[in-house]
Design an enzyme around this catalytic site. Structure first.
Site, PDB file in Angstrom:
ATOM      1  N   HIS A 194       3.320   1.938   2.143  1.00 33.26           N
ATOM      2  CA  HIS A 194       3.840   2.375   3.453  1.00 33.26           C
ATOM      3  C   HIS A 194       5.361   2.227   3.522  1.00 33.26           C
ATOM      4  O   HIS A 194       5.948   1.379   2.854  1.00 33.26           O
ATOM      5  CB  HIS A 194       3.138   1.660   4.626  1.00 33.26           C
ATOM      6  CG  HIS A 194       3.473   0.215   4.832  1.00 33.26           C
ATOM      7  ND1 HIS A 194       2.534  -0.721   5.217  1.00 33.26           N
ATOM      8  CD2 HIS A 194       4.632  -0.481   4.740  1.00 33.26           C
ATOM      9  CE1 HIS A 194       3.103  -1.900   5.355  1.00 33.26           C
ATOM     10  NE2 HIS A 194       4.376  -1.787   5.069  1.00 33.26           N
TER      11      HIS A 194
ATOM     12  N   GLU B 282       1.283   4.202   7.433  1.00 32.07           N
ATOM     13  CA  GLU B 282       0.264   3.792   6.461  1.00 32.07           C
ATOM     14  C   GLU B 282      -0.241   5.025   5.700  1.00 32.07           C
ATOM     15  O   GLU B 282      -0.021   6.167   6.128  1.00 32.07           O
ATOM     16  CB  GLU B 282      -0.889   3.103   7.202  1.00 32.07           C
ATOM     17  CG  GLU B 282      -0.477   1.846   7.977  1.00 32.07           C
ATOM     18  CD  GLU B 282      -0.139   0.639   7.078  1.00 32.07           C
ATOM     19  OE1 GLU B 282       0.030   0.813   5.860  1.00 32.07           O
ATOM     20  OE2 GLU B 282      -0.048  -0.477   7.630  1.00 32.07           O
TER      21      GLU B 282
ATOM     22  N   ASP C  23       0.828  -1.224   0.000  1.00 33.14           N
ATOM     23  CA  ASP C  23       0.000   0.000   0.000  1.00 33.14           C
ATOM     24  C   ASP C  23       0.860   1.272   0.000  1.00 33.14           C
ATOM     25  O   ASP C  23       0.343   2.367   0.203  1.00 33.14           O
ATOM     26  CB  ASP C  23      -0.960   0.004   1.204  1.00 33.14           C
ATOM     27  CG  ASP C  23      -0.228   0.019   2.556  1.00 33.14           C
ATOM     28  OD1 ASP C  23       1.026  -0.046   2.576  1.00 33.14           O
ATOM     29  OD2 ASP C  23      -0.913   0.098   3.591  1.00 33.14           O
TER      30      ASP C  23
END
Ligand code: F6R
Length: 243
Positions: A136, A141, A134
């Site tokens: 990160h 995050e 994602d």
């Protein structure tokens, strides 16, 4: 500035990462270390080099990126245990020179602040990073502030799923929170080496290198850092326009 190196596969990426990282394995240097599957090949090369060539870590310090909240250091999947198993116990770095944030204690935010103070007193010469599917970096995050310091965070659903493989593929066993260096902390490192391998990183790699600098892709902030090397294997580079 980001320099991108495309490697053939995981082994080649690990070889190339070692070539970059070994420049920082010198007395007085401070290494920023990461966990996960990505750095294992690099750590194996560091151990081999230590054993065969006698490269010493006696005068080196290290700071890790993150740790799960709630796992004791004796848990095999704690990042403390991971680092000892895969690197620290196989080289000559003194225990007191290694630092992994603690995920246990009454005052995790207070401890996080102290961790940043330690890093400020000992600036990191080269920070090793992986990247989440994602986007990160460490456990920052999507949506995390680019100026964040070390802090406690909730793990994204996708990260919990990705890390399930380390916890008997049982999602209920994966910790849901972590202590992580913030993006602001990571950006203070003098140099950054990020490794990304495998097709499941291709979207994140594209967003990091060719997308807008946006908190939706935490790694995109690296476009603003003065000295970054990104090593990607061919599957992770598959979506890049400029190779
Ligand atoms: C680990 C860390 C994470 C990982 C990332 C990729 O200390 O901070 O950001 O680098 O989740 O994990 P792997 O390498 O397992 O794909």
């Amino acid at each position: 500035m980001i320099k991108v190196i495309v490697a053939k596969d995981y082994e080649d990426a690990s070889d190339k990462a070692f070539e970059v990282f070994k420049e920082f394995i010198k007395p007085g240097k401070v290494l920023g270390l990461a966990t996960g599957s990505t750095p294992l090949g690099l750590y194996a090369r560091m151990v081999k080099d230590h054993k065969e060539n006698g490269t010493s870590y006696k005068d080196i310090k290290s700071f890790n990126l993150d740790e799960y909240v709630g796992l004791p250091i004796t848990h095999p999947e704690s990042y403390y245990a991971f680092m000892h198993r895969n690197l620290f116990d196989q080289i000559d770095i003194p225990e007191e020179s290694t630092h992994v944030p603690s995920g246990l204690g009454e005052d995790l935010e207070g401890q996080a602040k102290k961790y940043d103070e330690m890093i400020d007193a000992c600036p990191v010469d080269c920070q090793l990073l992986g990247i989440g599917s994602d986007g990160h970096i460490a456990f920052n995050e999507p949506g995390t502030s680019f100026t964040s310091g070390t802090h406690v965070t909730d793990l994204a659903e996708s990260t919990i799923k990705d890390n399930c493989r380390f916890f008997d593929n049982d999602i209920s066993k994966v910790p849901t929170q972590a202590v992580t260096q913030g993006i602001g902390t990571i950006m203070k490192a003098k140099n950054i080496l990020l490794i990304a391998t495998g097709a499941n990183k291709a979207n994140a790699v594209k967003a990091m290198l060719e997308g807008p600098i946006d908190e939706a892709c935490p790694a995109s902030i690296l476009q603003k850092h003065a000295s970054v090397v990104v090593i990607v294997d061919e599957p992770a580079a598959a979506l890049l326009q400029n190779k």
